[in-house]
Scaffold this active site. Structure first.
Site, PDB file in Angstrom:
ATOM      1  N   GLU A 164       0.612  -1.220   0.113  1.00 15.29           N
ATOM      2  CA  GLU A 164      -0.215  -0.125  -0.162  1.00 15.29           C
ATOM      3  C   GLU A 164       0.931   1.254  -0.041  1.00 15.29           C
ATOM      4  OE1 GLU A 164      -3.439  -0.085  -0.313  1.00 15.29           O
ATOM      5  OE2 GLU A 164      -2.933  -2.215  -0.759  1.00 15.29           O
TER       6      GLU A 164
ATOM      7  N   ASN B 107     -10.900   2.682   3.454  1.00 11.30           N
ATOM      8  CA  ASN B 107     -10.288   2.502   2.055  1.00 11.30           C
ATOM      9  C   ASN B 107     -11.427   1.431   1.141  1.00 11.30           C
ATOM     10  OD1 ASN B 107      -8.443   3.014  -0.307  1.00 11.30           O
ATOM     11  ND2 ASN B 107      -8.208   0.655   0.016  1.00 11.30           N
TER      12      ASN B 107
ATOM     13  N   TRP C   7     -16.256  11.057 -12.996  1.00  5.24           N
ATOM     14  CA  TRP C   7     -15.279  10.967 -11.689  1.00  5.24           C
ATOM     15  C   TRP C   7     -14.732  12.223 -11.168  1.00  5.24           C
ATOM     16  CZ3 TRP C   7     -10.220  12.269 -12.197  1.00  5.24           C
ATOM     17  CH2 TRP C   7      -9.545  12.598 -13.459  1.00  5.24           C
TER      18      TRP C   7
ATOM     19  N   TRP D 137     -21.425  11.134 -19.756  1.00  5.53           N
ATOM     20  CA  TRP D 137     -21.755  11.264 -17.993  1.00  5.53           C
ATOM     21  C   TRP D 137     -22.708  12.048 -17.930  1.00  5.53           C
ATOM     22  CZ3 TRP D 137     -18.679   8.254 -15.830  1.00  5.53           C
ATOM     23  CH2 TRP D 137     -17.343   8.042 -16.016  1.00  5.53           C
TER      24      TRP D 137
ATOM     25  N   TRP E  30       1.777   1.515  -3.409  1.00  4.11           N
ATOM     26  CA  TRP E  30       0.652   2.154  -4.358  1.00  4.11           C
ATOM     27  C   TRP E  30       0.725   3.723  -4.354  1.00  4.11           C
ATOM     28  CZ3 TRP E  30      -2.430   0.293  -8.004  1.00  4.11           C
ATOM     29  CH2 TRP E  30      -3.556   0.956  -8.290  1.00  4.11           C
TER      30      TRP E  30
ATOM     31  N   TRP F  17      -9.371   7.719  -8.296  1.00  2.00           N
ATOM     32  CA  TRP F  17     -10.678   8.106  -8.945  1.00  2.00           C
ATOM     33  C   TRP F  17     -10.714   7.408 -10.231  1.00  2.00           C
ATOM     34  CZ3 TRP F  17     -15.460   9.055  -7.664  1.00  2.00           C
ATOM     35  CH2 TRP F  17     -15.712   9.608  -6.160  1.00  2.00           C
TER      36      TRP F  17
END
Length: 469
Positions: free
Chosen positions: A275, A341, A359, A306, A278, A382
């Site tokens: 993590e 998370n 988004w 959208w 990441w 996102w």
């Protein structure tokens, strides 16, 4: 050393609000000159986002730490490109130290300021300090940036020989900051008039460097061993909650890395360090794509139809969608500035796929409400959820908020914590309160969209987008 007989050196604190493992501070102390510790806050309202509030409190905590060491943090308000040159000119400083920034705005400011100070005959020492690997250093064998996390982290881990974190410098000597620009502002003033919505978050947080390390020790002692199994369950105390401290630098990735490796917990430790990886991957992407928060990295999504849905967006923001896990997450975010998370993924999927809202609307809301808002991780995550990033969950993978609730909050503990209207519901009713025929009694809203209808609409939009692309 007598601080009054030597010109001071400036240590410019930014997102590194700590004394230990701070290379800029350590190098400044080793210069043998007395220190001016400086923080520059942009002009304008002190607190317009949750991160602003977190930073103001964190700056105050650093000032208290420095005062305990015999110094203080000199806080200024205005443009750094005006304040720093004026400060070094009036103080006849010959050296400035800072840890590098990698976001587009910070990088551009530092580049201009460094050139300006060098023209004045001032030596600028910039050092790494917020990542395990600086963003341009992890590359493929062909010298290209990675587009897939797994390959990135394998390459980064192969070079995982990080020096031991630096201790707090000993024998720090501080000079009185006599020559000051008019923009000077006492650190306490940064938190005296914060808005009520921000101070409501205060009970959920601590801000000092020692608080970050206390949290890390507690996490390692009680949660790290089972982290891989428990991390997806929001009602369990299974995550580190270190992200705000990482954001403003009360703790470093290197300090976390060494502490976790020393603990020797294999599965949980490896998953937790991935993590951290990441986060490193996100910064490598932002370095290559400065417009990460505004541009689809997969251009085929530029034709995505959208929806503009102001009412639905507000329901999502306020936790009034009628889906308990989604609403619990959004209310936790509003009240604390943080969200678990797993729940972040669920609420992001709901906005983008159930409501078919761009988004970027969600990214902006998180940037406004997260105390750990990170300009690299937030847009990358996102885009991951929306399917628009370089490595993303496919758009057709649409999370069912009811199934996610049943799987990861089976007894409804997390939901009841943040959605008090549903405290009285029992058993499976907590996941689908509209089926319990008690919505009028609870005051909780009905779902703003049916899951099956929303899923079909999202898949149709995705198919239409593919046809256009």
């Amino acid at each position: 050393m007598d601080g009054t007989s030597s010109s001071p050196v400036v240590v410019w604190f930014r997102d590194d609000l700590r004394l230990a493992d701070n290379l800029a501070l350590t190098h400044a102390v080793r210069s043998g000159q007395p220190l001016w510790c400086v923080y520059v806050r942009p002009a304008g309202p002190v607190c317009t986002t949750a991160l602003d509030w977190w930073q103001a409190r964190s700056v105050q905590a650093l000032d208290h730490t420095l005062r305990a060491c015999g110094g203080r943090l000199h806080l200024f308000t205005g443009q750094a490109e005006q304040i720093l040159p004026e400060l070094v000119r009036q103080g006849r400083c010959k050296q400035v130290f800072w840890n590098r920034r990698y976001d587009p705005t910070g990088k551009a400011t530092d580049t201009r300021l460094k050139a300006q100070l060098k023209q004045m005959g001032v030596a600028v020492h910039s050092t790494p300090g917020s990542l395990l690997h600086e963003p341009w250093t992890v590359r493929s064998r062909a010298g290209q940036p990675f587009q897939v996390f797994g390959a990135f982290w394998r390459a980064a881990s192969a070079a995982a020989h990080y020096p031991a974190p630096l201790p707090v410098p000993s024998s720090m000597v501080f000079a009185p900051c006599m020559a000051l620009p008019a923009a000077r502002m006492p650190p306490d003033a940064a938190v005296q008039n914060l808005p009520g919505w921000a101070e409501a978050m205060r009970p959920y947080h601590a801000f000092a460097e020692q608080d970050a390390h206390a949290r890390l020790r507690d996490f390692i002692a009680h949660a790290l061993q089972h982290y891989a199994q428990d991390r997806d369950f929001p009602s369990r105390d299974a995550t580190s909650e270190l992200s705000p401290f990482l954001r403003t630098g009360q703790i470093t990735p290197a300090q976390i890395w060494h502490a976790v490796v020393a603990a020797g917990v294999q599965d949980g430790g490896a998953k937790f360090l991935s993590e951290i990886g990441w986060r490193e991957f996100a910064w490598s992407l932002l370095w290559e794509h400065p417009d990460l928060n505004t541009r689809n990295l997969r251009p085929e999504f530029d034709t995505m139809p959208w929806r503009v849905d102001p009412k639905g967006l507000v329901c999502w923001q306020k936790g009034r969608t009628g889906y308990p896990l989604v609403d619990a997450g959004m209310r936790q975010l509003w009240q604390t500035g943080l969200m678990h998370n797993r729940v972040r993924m669920v609420v992001a999927s709901f906005l983008v796929k159930h409501l078919l809202v761009d988004w970027r609307e969600g990214e902006r809301w998180f940037a406004h409400t997260l105390v750990d808002h990170d300009p690299a991780s937030n847009p990358m995550n996102w885009q991951w959820n929306a399917g628009t990033g370089v490595e993303s969950a496919p758009f057709f993978r649409i999370m069912n908020p009811v199934l996610q609730s049943q799987k990861f909050d089976p007894d409804g503990t997390y939901i009841r914590t943040w959605v008090p209207e549903l405290v009285g519901l029992h058993g499976s009713d907590i996941h689908t309160p509209w089926q319990a025929n008690q919505l009028q009694r609870t005051g909780y809203p009905a779902p703003i969209v049916d899951h099956g209808v929303a899923r079909a609409r999202a898949l149709a939009a995705w198919s239409a987008q593919k046809t256009k692309a």
